[in-house]
Motif scaffolding. Structure first.
Motif, short mmCIF file in Angstrom:
data_model
loop_
_atom_site.label_atom_id
_atom_site.label_comp_id
_atom_site.label_asym_id
_atom_site.label_seq_id
_atom_site.Cartn_x
_atom_site.Cartn_y
_atom_site.Cartn_z
N GLU A 193 0.85 -1.18 0.00
CA GLU A 193 0.00 0.00 0.00
C GLU A 193 0.89 1.24 0.00
O GLU A 193 1.70 1.43 0.91
N THR A 195 1.28 5.37 -0.21
CA THR A 195 0.67 6.69 -0.06
C THR A 195 1.47 7.68 -0.90
O THR A 195 2.67 7.88 -0.67
N GLY A 199 -1.27 12.40 -1.16
CA GLY A 199 -2.13 11.81 -0.15
C GLY A 199 -2.95 10.64 -0.63
O GLY A 199 -3.63 9.97 0.17
N SER A 200 -2.94 10.37 -1.93
CA SER A 200 -3.69 9.23 -2.47
C SER A 200 -3.04 7.92 -2.04
O SER A 200 -1.85 7.87 -1.75
N VAL A 201 -3.84 6.86 -2.02
CA VAL A 201 -3.35 5.54 -1.63
C VAL A 201 -3.60 4.57 -2.77
O VAL A 201 -4.69 4.53 -3.34
#
Length: 282
Positions: A193, A195, A199-201
């Protein structure tokens, strides 16, 4: 015994103009095996005439005198694919070509990509988002290949190290946080995961930036300088030309370098070639 394959990528800013200004003299001395080109701005016949003796696969832009990508090699390609599909967006022709080659029994996929320049808060940027989305899907598919490399003018500086004047460009296309977040995912740990800087994941794809891996944590080395002012002389540049490799291919890479012209007046493009060697059969 290993076999060295030298791969060079360059936005030629018009192949015919580049040849007139001295590109072939560089190419003759560079001992390149596979050459990827962006912003060719030529028909296939014009490209063949400009690069005699090379086996060429190309994708022309629909608009005459625009874009255009190609892969040239000393041997013929096993297979070629053009474009990113129906969802790659407008103005996308002449911007993506894949060519497969056999290197002593090992298959390698070489991509020449020319990402749209974009312009923040305009339809041109919307087209760039669409293209980057399509590109991300394709990188996800290609990430499972043992040997694949994405080369070209990707028109995004990934990190602050990649642009000399990054503070003055944080709101401009080419260094927008959302653009840089694509690279965070592409170069992030596979399946982790990630980031992004915006700020998007999202999911990491595991590609390796050969240029950054070779240079380390330093400014540049830059590959593009505006023709305006004294940007080249002052090395006020951008690192927007890349070789992104799958991990097995990155593991056999060496000798990455940017071929910066010795002076402003000896340049044959506003971009410099980025070159790396890959040693098969180690």
């Amino acid at each position: 015994m290993s076999r060295r394959v030298r791969l060079a990528s360059v936005n030629v800013n018009g192949i015919r103009a580049a040849v007139r200004k001295g590109m072939l003299e560089w190419l003759d001395a560079a001992d390149v095996d596979i050459l990827t080109l962006q912003e060719v701005r030529a028909t296939r016949d014009e490209l063949l005439a400009a690069l005699p003796g090379w086996q060429i696969e190309n994708d022309e832009a629909v608009a005459k005198g625009r874009a255009g990508v190609a892969v040239a090699a000393r041997v013929g390609a096993l297979d070629t694919r053009r474009g990113l599909g129906d969802d790659e967006g407008p103005d996308a022709t002449g911007r993506w070509i894949e060519a497969d080659y056999d290197i002593d029994g090992q298959a390698i996929t070489v991509v020449s990509a020319y990402v749209p320049t974009g312009e923040a808060d305009t339809p041109r940027q919307e087209a760039k988002w669409v293209f980057l989305d399509a590109m991300e899907r394709r990188l996800g598919e290609l990430s499972g290949a043992p040997f694949a490399v994405i080369t070209g003018d990707l028109n995004v500086g990934h990190r602050e190290l990649d642009i000399r004047n990054w503070r003055g460009n944080v709101k401009k296309s080419g260094f927008l946080p959302r653009e840089r977040a694509y690279f965070d995912r592409w170069l992030g740990e596979a399946d982790a995961e990630i980031t992004g800087v915006d700020g998007s994941v999202g999911r990491g794809l595991g590609w390796v930036d050969i240029g950054r891996a070779a240079a380390g944590e330093v400014d540049g080395p830059y590959s593009w300088w505006t023709m305006r002012g004294r940007a080249f002389d002052n090395d006020t540049g951008w690192r927007i030309d890349y070789q992104l490799a799958t991990p097995p291919l990155a593991a056999i890479a060496s000798d990455y370098h940017v071929v910066r012209a010795p002076s402003w007046d000896t340049r044959w493009s506003d971009h410099a070639p980025v070159v790396a060697d890959y040693h098969f059969g180690r």
